[in-house]
Design an enzyme around this catalytic site. Structure first.
Site, PDB file in Angstrom:
ATOM      1  N   PRO A   5     -13.713   8.134  15.501  1.00 51.04           N
ATOM      2  CA  PRO A   5     -12.299   8.510  15.506  1.00 51.04           C
ATOM      3  C   PRO A   5     -11.937   9.549  16.555  1.00 51.04           C
ATOM      4  O   PRO A   5     -12.716  10.464  16.842  1.00 51.04           O
ATOM      5  CB  PRO A   5     -12.087   9.097  14.091  1.00 51.04           C
ATOM      6  CG  PRO A   5     -13.439   9.465  13.615  1.00 51.04           C
ATOM      7  CD  PRO A   5     -14.383   8.475  14.245  1.00 51.04           C
ATOM      8  N   ASN A   6     -10.753   9.352  17.105  1.00 49.63           N
ATOM      9  CA  ASN A   6     -10.110  10.262  18.073  1.00 49.63           C
ATOM     10  C   ASN A   6     -10.724  10.219  19.471  1.00 49.63           C
ATOM     11  O   ASN A   6     -10.189  10.836  20.399  1.00 49.63           O
ATOM     12  CB  ASN A   6     -10.100  11.715  17.548  1.00 49.63           C
ATOM     13  CG  ASN A   6      -9.368  11.811  16.219  1.00 49.63           C
ATOM     14  OD1 ASN A   6      -8.232  11.371  16.111  1.00 49.63           O
ATOM     15  ND2 ASN A   6     -10.023  12.352  15.197  1.00 49.63           N
ATOM     16  N   ARG A  66      -7.310  14.832  24.841  1.00 43.58           N
ATOM     17  CA  ARG A  66      -7.632  15.529  23.596  1.00 43.58           C
ATOM     18  C   ARG A  66      -8.445  16.800  23.870  1.00 43.58           C
ATOM     19  O   ARG A  66      -9.561  16.718  24.408  1.00 43.58           O
ATOM     20  CB  ARG A  66      -8.469  14.565  22.740  1.00 43.58           C
ATOM     21  CG  ARG A  66      -9.034  15.175  21.497  1.00 43.58           C
ATOM     22  CD  ARG A  66     -10.121  14.314  20.889  1.00 43.58           C
ATOM     23  NE  ARG A  66     -10.578  14.929  19.671  1.00 43.58           N
ATOM     24  CZ  ARG A  66     -11.711  14.638  19.070  1.00 43.58           C
ATOM     25  NH1 ARG A  66     -12.515  13.714  19.581  1.00 43.58           N
ATOM     26  NH2 ARG A  66     -12.043  15.251  17.965  1.00 43.58           N
ATOM     27  N   TYR A 121     -13.613  18.910  25.130  1.00 45.21           N
ATOM     28  CA  TYR A 121     -14.189  17.584  25.408  1.00 45.21           C
ATOM     29  C   TYR A 121     -14.104  17.150  26.870  1.00 45.21           C
ATOM     30  O   TYR A 121     -14.584  16.068  27.213  1.00 45.21           O
ATOM     31  CB  TYR A 121     -13.512  16.537  24.511  1.00 45.21           C
ATOM     32  CG  TYR A 121     -13.737  16.816  23.032  1.00 45.21           C
ATOM     33  CD1 TYR A 121     -15.019  16.781  22.489  1.00 45.21           C
ATOM     34  CD2 TYR A 121     -12.677  17.153  22.194  1.00 45.21           C
ATOM     35  CE1 TYR A 121     -15.242  17.065  21.149  1.00 45.21           C
ATOM     36  CE2 TYR A 121     -12.886  17.430  20.845  1.00 45.21           C
ATOM     37  CZ  TYR A 121     -14.169  17.393  20.330  1.00 45.21           C
ATOM     38  OH  TYR A 121     -14.393  17.678  19.004  1.00 45.21           O
ATOM     39  N   ASN A 168     -21.463   7.701  18.883  1.00 43.64           N
ATOM     40  CA  ASN A 168     -20.777   8.985  18.676  1.00 43.64           C
ATOM     41  C   ASN A 168     -19.840   8.792  17.482  1.00 43.64           C
ATOM     42  O   ASN A 168     -18.741   8.255  17.639  1.00 43.64           O
ATOM     43  CB  ASN A 168     -19.987   9.407  19.917  1.00 43.64           C
ATOM     44  CG  ASN A 168     -19.353  10.776  19.728  1.00 43.64           C
ATOM     45  OD1 ASN A 168     -19.281  11.304  18.608  1.00 43.64           O
ATOM     46  ND2 ASN A 168     -18.885  11.359  20.811  1.00 43.64           N
ATOM     47  N   ALA A 210     -15.912  12.909  13.921  1.00 44.30           N
ATOM     48  CA  ALA A 210     -15.946  13.734  12.706  1.00 44.30           C
ATOM     49  C   ALA A 210     -16.635  13.041  11.535  1.00 44.30           C
ATOM     50  O   ALA A 210     -17.077  13.713  10.594  1.00 44.30           O
ATOM     51  CB  ALA A 210     -14.530  14.149  12.321  1.00 44.30           C
ATOM     52  N   GLU A 230     -27.744   9.159  18.224  1.00 38.02           N
ATOM     53  CA  GLU A 230     -26.476   9.844  17.958  1.00 38.02           C
ATOM     54  C   GLU A 230     -26.130  10.710  19.171  1.00 38.02           C
ATOM     55  O   GLU A 230     -27.000  11.420  19.676  1.00 38.02           O
ATOM     56  CB  GLU A 230     -26.649  10.725  16.721  1.00 38.02           C
ATOM     57  CG  GLU A 230     -25.454  11.592  16.386  1.00 38.02           C
ATOM     58  CD  GLU A 230     -25.765  12.590  15.266  1.00 38.02           C
ATOM     59  OE1 GLU A 230     -26.852  12.507  14.645  1.00 38.02           O
ATOM     60  OE2 GLU A 230     -24.924  13.461  15.016  1.00 38.02           O
ATOM     61  N   HIS A 259     -23.100  13.385  21.081  1.00 37.47           N
ATOM     62  CA  HIS A 259     -21.878  14.181  21.013  1.00 37.47           C
ATOM     63  C   HIS A 259     -21.612  14.808  22.368  1.00 37.47           C
ATOM     64  O   HIS A 259     -22.542  15.284  23.033  1.00 37.47           O
ATOM     65  CB  HIS A 259     -22.010  15.299  19.972  1.00 37.47           C
ATOM     66  CG  HIS A 259     -22.237  14.781  18.593  1.00 37.47           C
ATOM     67  ND1 HIS A 259     -21.241  14.210  17.848  1.00 37.47           N
ATOM     68  CD2 HIS A 259     -23.369  14.708  17.846  1.00 37.47           C
ATOM     69  CE1 HIS A 259     -21.742  13.820  16.681  1.00 37.47           C
ATOM     70  NE2 HIS A 259     -23.033  14.100  16.660  1.00 37.47           N
ATOM     71  N   ARG A 317     -20.562  25.184  17.212  1.00 32.32           N
ATOM     72  CA  ARG A 317     -19.172  25.177  16.757  1.00 32.32           C
ATOM     73  C   ARG A 317     -19.103  25.613  15.279  1.00 32.32           C
ATOM     74  O   ARG A 317     -19.953  26.348  14.815  1.00 32.32           O
ATOM     75  CB  ARG A 317     -18.580  23.785  17.014  1.00 32.32           C
ATOM     76  CG  ARG A 317     -18.617  23.420  18.522  1.00 32.32           C
ATOM     77  CD  ARG A 317     -18.008  22.079  18.797  1.00 32.32           C
ATOM     78  NE  ARG A 317     -16.593  22.048  18.460  1.00 32.32           N
ATOM     79  CZ  ARG A 317     -15.874  20.926  18.404  1.00 32.32           C
ATOM     80  NH1 ARG A 317     -16.459  19.760  18.678  1.00 32.32           N
ATOM     81  NH2 ARG A 317     -14.595  20.968  18.088  1.00 32.32           N
TER      82      ARG A 317
END
Ligand code: DQA
Length: 154
Positions: free
Chosen positions: A14-15, A22, A27, A78, A81, A102, A104, A111
């Protein structure tokens, strides 16, 4: 593995469709289309093929993981969230048994505390986090090396 080399399914959660606009301070400004093009070029250089899919919907990502059983040799993922919330995605990865890396863009460990938790990581062969778009290319490299090292087992 087919004669055309390993088939990699790249999944973006998502996103990530909004990459480029964004939160660029987190990012960066590279778009998802640009990242996908870089992955495809790198895959081709390594004798592999990469197909990419983005969804904002957990169920659609689960369906894509299920479909990958017959259509891919490995996953570059990826989960956005959903990384921090989704047992269902981790279960889907375990259900199909395909090697998954995975990735990111941001360093999730630097974070908020909630982002240090990954439900997906235990179902993956490895994780790359914090290198921007390069995370995907490093993840692809690790995945392809993993697939060739385990070629006999598949
Ligand atoms: C992300 C990190 C997640 O915590 C966040 O929710 C994202 C993007 C990353 O690539 O850095 O959507 O997966």
């Amino acid at each position: 593995m087919g004669e055309a080399g390993p088939r990699i399914l790249v999944l973006h959660g998502p996103n990530l469709n909004l990459l480029g606009v964004r939160e660029p301070e987190v990012y960066g400004t590279t778009t998802l289309a640009e990242i996908d093009a870089q992955i495809a070029t790198e895959a081709q250089a390594r004798g592999a093929t990469a197909r990419s899919l983005q969804s904002n919907h957990e169920g659609a990502l689960i369906d894509a993981i299920h479909d990958a059983r017959d259509a891919a040799d490995g996953l570059l993922f990826n989960p956005g969230a959903f990384t921090h919330t989704s047992l269902a995605l981790a279960d889907a990865l375990r259900s199909v048994g395909l090697p998954c890396v995975e990735v990111h863009l941001s360093n999730v460990h630097a974070r908020e505390p909630a982002r240090r938790v990954s439900h997906v990581a235990p179902a993956c062969v490895g994780t790359v986090t914090g290198f921007g778009p390069t995370s995907y290319l490093l993840g692809l490299r690790g995945l392809l090396d993993y697939l060739s090292a385990h070629a006999d087992a598949r």
